[in-house]
Motif scaffolding. Sequence first.
Motif, short mmCIF file in Angstrom:
data_model
loop_
_atom_site.label_atom_id
_atom_site.label_comp_id
_atom_site.label_asym_id
_atom_site.label_seq_id
_atom_site.Cartn_x
_atom_site.Cartn_y
_atom_site.Cartn_z
N ARG A 53 0.85 -1.20 0.00
CA ARG A 53 0.00 0.00 0.00
C ARG A 53 0.88 1.25 0.00
O ARG A 53 1.84 1.35 0.76
CB ARG A 53 -0.91 0.01 1.23
CG ARG A 53 -1.89 1.19 1.24
CD ARG A 53 -2.78 1.13 2.47
NE ARG A 53 -2.04 1.36 3.71
CZ ARG A 53 -2.17 0.64 4.82
NH1 ARG A 53 -3.01 -0.38 4.84
NH2 ARG A 53 -1.47 0.93 5.90
N ALA A 54 0.51 2.19 -0.86
CA ALA A 54 1.19 3.48 -0.91
C ALA A 54 0.15 4.58 -0.76
O ALA A 54 -0.89 4.54 -1.42
CB ALA A 54 1.95 3.64 -2.22
N VAL A 55 0.42 5.55 0.10
CA VAL A 55 -0.50 6.66 0.34
C VAL A 55 0.21 7.96 0.01
O VAL A 55 1.32 8.21 0.47
CB VAL A 55 -0.99 6.69 1.81
CG1 VAL A 55 -1.97 7.83 2.02
CG2 VAL A 55 -1.62 5.35 2.19
N ILE A 57 -4.78 6.50 -2.43
CA ILE A 57 -4.23 5.21 -2.00
C ILE A 57 -3.99 4.35 -3.24
O ILE A 57 -4.86 4.25 -4.11
CB ILE A 57 -5.18 4.49 -1.03
CG1 ILE A 57 -5.47 5.36 0.19
CG2 ILE A 57 -4.59 3.14 -0.60
CD1 ILE A 57 -6.57 4.81 1.08
N VAL A 58 -2.82 3.74 -3.31
CA VAL A 58 -2.51 2.83 -4.40
C VAL A 58 -2.18 1.47 -3.80
O VAL A 58 -1.30 1.36 -2.94
CB VAL A 58 -1.33 3.33 -5.25
CG1 VAL A 58 -1.06 2.35 -6.40
CG2 VAL A 58 -1.62 4.71 -5.82
N LEU A 59 -2.90 0.44 -4.25
CA LEU A 59 -2.61 -0.93 -3.85
C LEU A 59 -1.82 -1.59 -4.97
O LEU A 59 -2.31 -1.69 -6.10
CB LEU A 59 -3.91 -1.69 -3.58
CG LEU A 59 -4.75 -1.16 -2.41
CD1 LEU A 59 -6.06 -1.93 -2.33
CD2 LEU A 59 -3.99 -1.25 -1.10
N VAL A 60 -0.61 -1.99 -4.67
CA VAL A 60 0.30 -2.56 -5.68
C VAL A 60 0.45 -4.05 -5.41
O VAL A 60 0.90 -4.46 -4.34
CB VAL A 60 1.68 -1.87 -5.62
CG1 VAL A 60 2.61 -2.48 -6.66
CG2 VAL A 60 1.53 -0.38 -5.84
N GLY A 61 0.04 -4.85 -6.39
CA GLY A 61 0.12 -6.30 -6.23
C GLY A 61 1.18 -6.91 -7.12
O GLY A 61 1.36 -6.49 -8.27
N GLU A 62 1.89 -7.89 -6.59
CA GLU A 62 2.85 -8.65 -7.39
C GLU A 62 2.64 -10.14 -7.12
O GLU A 62 2.59 -10.58 -5.99
CB GLU A 62 4.29 -8.23 -7.10
CG GLU A 62 4.69 -8.17 -5.64
CD GLU A 62 6.14 -7.72 -5.47
OE1 GLU A 62 6.90 -7.81 -6.44
OE2 GLU A 62 6.49 -7.27 -4.36
N PRO A 111 -9.67 8.49 -3.04
CA PRO A 111 -9.46 7.72 -4.28
C PRO A 111 -8.53 6.53 -4.06
O PRO A 111 -7.52 6.66 -3.37
CB PRO A 111 -8.81 8.74 -5.24
CG PRO A 111 -9.14 10.07 -4.66
CD PRO A 111 -9.24 9.89 -3.19
N VAL A 112 -8.90 5.39 -4.61
CA VAL A 112 -8.09 4.17 -4.46
C VAL A 112 -7.77 3.63 -5.85
O VAL A 112 -8.67 3.43 -6.67
CB VAL A 112 -8.81 3.09 -3.63
CG1 VAL A 112 -7.94 1.84 -3.53
CG2 VAL A 112 -9.15 3.62 -2.25
#
Length: 231
Positions: A123-125, A130-135, A160-161
Amino acid sequence: MARKEKSDTPGRMKQIRLAYQMTKRVDSRVGLVVLGVGVITFAVVLAIGFLIGYPIYAGLLGVLVAVLAMTIVFGRRAERAAFSQMEGQPGAAVAVLQTRAMERQWSVTPTVAANRNQDVVHRAVGRAGIVLVGEGNPNRLRSMITAEKRKMGRVVADVPVYDVLVGDDEGQVPLKKLQSHLLRLPRSLPKQQVNEVNDRLRALGDLLSNMPVPKGPMPKNMRMPRGGRIR
């Protein structure tokens, strides 16, 4: 203070040498490119100096500008080489998110969700929200990101997400472009609200981590106590 600066110099030179050697293994032309940038920059500034009648001052300025240009170009190529070496390795995305350039604008929380298959969500704020980064596996990540959004919606429903899947397939963001992708997102939050969002999410994480977890499966007829519900 002077002694400290002298003692730091060998350490910095060693770091630069190691960075160059690492970059050279991936980018064999880095030395020629950086040197070419320096020579061209110096020549342009010196030529301008001759045109305006101040070649000596322009020469001194040209050296400084050339060194700056070489530093910027080398830094970018070194960063690109590092990303290419990390690509495909677990935790590569969070390494990109925690670079110095990102830390100035984003507050990163690594591994807010994970599973036994090593699929992870970070998670980056920041000012964009908010940005959810998946790998990992895209199919498994989508359900994990959806669950994380549902959880966050309890405390930050008005923020915003965005969700980002790291990879080279269609609809994904390559690792080497992850940093620029996040930095290009539109800013919609003031700095004060960014801090508030971070505080809410940290409080939510602390609350969930401190909730009692039953050992084994819960009986079908057993109701969850009121104190365990999140309102």
